[in-house]
Motif scaffolding. Sequence first.
Motif, PDB file in Angstrom:
ATOM      1  N   TYR A 136      23.923  31.859  41.435  1.00 18.06           N
ATOM      2  CA  TYR A 136      24.137  31.613  40.181  1.00 18.06           C
ATOM      3  C   TYR A 136      26.102  32.606  39.941  1.00 18.06           C
ATOM      4  O   TYR A 136      25.263  33.312  40.597  1.00 18.06           O
ATOM      5  CB  TYR A 136      23.366  32.309  39.128  1.00 18.06           C
ATOM      6  N   TYR A 168      16.481  29.380  33.901  1.00 21.45           N
ATOM      7  CA  TYR A 168      16.468  30.886  32.204  1.00 21.45           C
ATOM      8  C   TYR A 168      14.884  30.503  32.318  1.00 21.45           C
ATOM      9  O   TYR A 168      14.630  31.724  32.536  1.00 21.45           O
ATOM     10  CB  TYR A 168      17.127  29.870  31.548  1.00 21.45           C
ATOM     11  N   LYS A 196      33.385  32.303  26.187  1.00 25.00           N
ATOM     12  CA  LYS A 196      32.961  32.832  26.568  1.00 25.00           C
ATOM     13  C   LYS A 196      32.906  34.226  26.924  1.00 25.00           C
ATOM     14  O   LYS A 196      33.662  34.738  27.786  1.00 25.00           O
ATOM     15  CB  LYS A 196      31.993  32.334  28.139  1.00 25.00           C
ATOM     16  N   TYR A 201      27.471  37.418  22.211  1.00 23.00           N
ATOM     17  CA  TYR A 201      26.287  37.627  23.316  1.00 23.00           C
ATOM     18  C   TYR A 201      25.781  38.446  22.068  1.00 23.00           C
ATOM     19  O   TYR A 201      24.275  38.476  21.916  1.00 23.00           O
ATOM     20  CB  TYR A 201      26.240  37.784  24.405  1.00 23.00           C
ATOM     21  N   THR A 302      24.233  26.114  32.068  1.00 27.07           N
ATOM     22  CA  THR A 302      24.013  26.327  33.043  1.00 27.07           C
ATOM     23  C   THR A 302      22.419  26.932  33.721  1.00 27.07           C
ATOM     24  O   THR A 302      21.856  26.612  34.723  1.00 27.07           O
ATOM     25  CB  THR A 302      24.724  27.478  33.320  1.00 27.07           C
ATOM     26  N   ALA A 303      22.237  27.838  32.580  1.00 30.37           N
ATOM     27  CA  ALA A 303      21.437  28.663  33.635  1.00 30.37           C
ATOM     28  C   ALA A 303      19.427  27.826  33.121  1.00 30.37           C
ATOM     29  O   ALA A 303      19.387  28.159  33.953  1.00 30.37           O
ATOM     30  CB  ALA A 303      20.878  30.028  32.332  1.00 30.37           C
TER      31      ALA A 303
HETATM   32  C1  COI Z   1      24.698  30.210  31.677  1.00 33.18           C
HETATM   33  O1  COI Z   1      24.157  28.949  31.411  1.00 33.18           O
HETATM   34  O2  COI Z   1      25.394  29.929  32.766  1.00 33.18           O
HETATM   35  C2  COI Z   1      25.106  31.343  30.914  1.00 33.18           C
HETATM   36  O3  COI Z   1      25.989  31.409  29.999  1.00 33.18           O
HETATM   37  C3  COI Z   1      24.048  31.843  29.779  1.00 33.18           C
HETATM   38  C4  COI Z   1      23.362  33.412  30.089  1.00 33.18           C
HETATM   39  C5  COI Z   1      24.151  34.012  29.451  1.00 33.18           C
HETATM   40  C6  COI Z   1      22.683  32.952  30.593  1.00 33.18           C
END
Ligand code: COI
Length: 365
Positions: A136, A168, A196, A201, A302-303
């Motif tokens: 990541y 995740y 973002k 968050y 993404t995560a």
């Molecule tokens: C991602 O999915 O890359 C995000 O940014 C979510 C993350 C805050 C865990």
Amino acid sequence: MLETLTIDRIAESRRPGVDFNQLGFGNVFSDHMFSMVYTGGQWRQPEILPYGDIGLAPGVATLHYGQTVFEGLKAFRGADGTVRVFRPDKNIQRLRASCERLCIPMIDDEIFYEAIRLLIEIDHAWIPAKRGQALYIRPIIFGTESHLEVRPSATFRFLMMTSPVRTYYEDNMAAIALKVDERYARSAPGGTGSAKTAGNYAASLLPGDLARREGFDQVLWLDGAEHRYVEEVGQMNIFFRFRDEVITPELRGTILPGVTRDSVLVLLRDFGVPVAERRISIDEVMQAGRRSDLLESFGAGTAAVIAPVGRISFRGETLTVNENRMGELTRRLYEEITAIQTGEIADRHGWNMLVQISELVSAAS
Ligand code: COI
């Protein structure tokens, strides 16, 4: 600018001490990070240095007022050994938009790509090879001026760090339970919802915590103006399959324009599945569920990649989606995206940036 790049390599890698069979999400960082500073109206001082603490004055306004933006993208090691970074151009595009919203000077696209290439080369041993795992990549830009006025900082820092991760959610096939939140909102019209940035968050922490205490995995966010239209799920974009059509909320400035969201829309069109980006009220979702027209639902990010939704609770009523299991289309999308990312199938949309591991970095250090 990268002519002035300096590289300070770690004396001994921490990699042998990390068990890749026990990876979580973002709790271990690779050996090095990329750094640049913004002073006197320009970005300067590109460096690769060991991942570690950064000295910050307590008065740095970002710590108080949140002038910071970040991104998240992944690199994969394919079975052929090739390293692929998934759609970095989309992250650059979104980072630029986030920077504009937060009064932050954007870095050059080429620096962003180069920072990724350099980190991947120097820390290539940290790129997992197991399906479901990835390296990541987390770029972040934040104000570094120490002052207490509420105004943009005059100085900034860009950091890019990497972290070997699993998805995740530990079990990516297990369906998650959502609580529809009518009390709190993640963002509001005119706010920072499509950027973002940390504040979005931070705003999600309390509602997320309350939902978890009630046994849910995530919050299903409604719009901040009427608390009526579905926006996102936790930190992901949300999709619903109503019979043969797949619907996702349209981007109206309050929703994050997800890279996985965009990829899902492209793949659904490839599959010949009708898709629509439009407003969806929570009443429409509940009614479709009651009529058994809600066949699948999933979050995309993404995560998490693709996370199936198994239960949706609203005002005391709980819908069970696809018997609380990952649906057939959800699974197909997950398989297709991960196969493209790892080079198992052709990258027909040209999404992957290939990185060759060479001796460049060792020669330069
Ligand atoms: C991602 O999915 O890359 C995000 O940014 C979510 C993350 C805050 C865990």
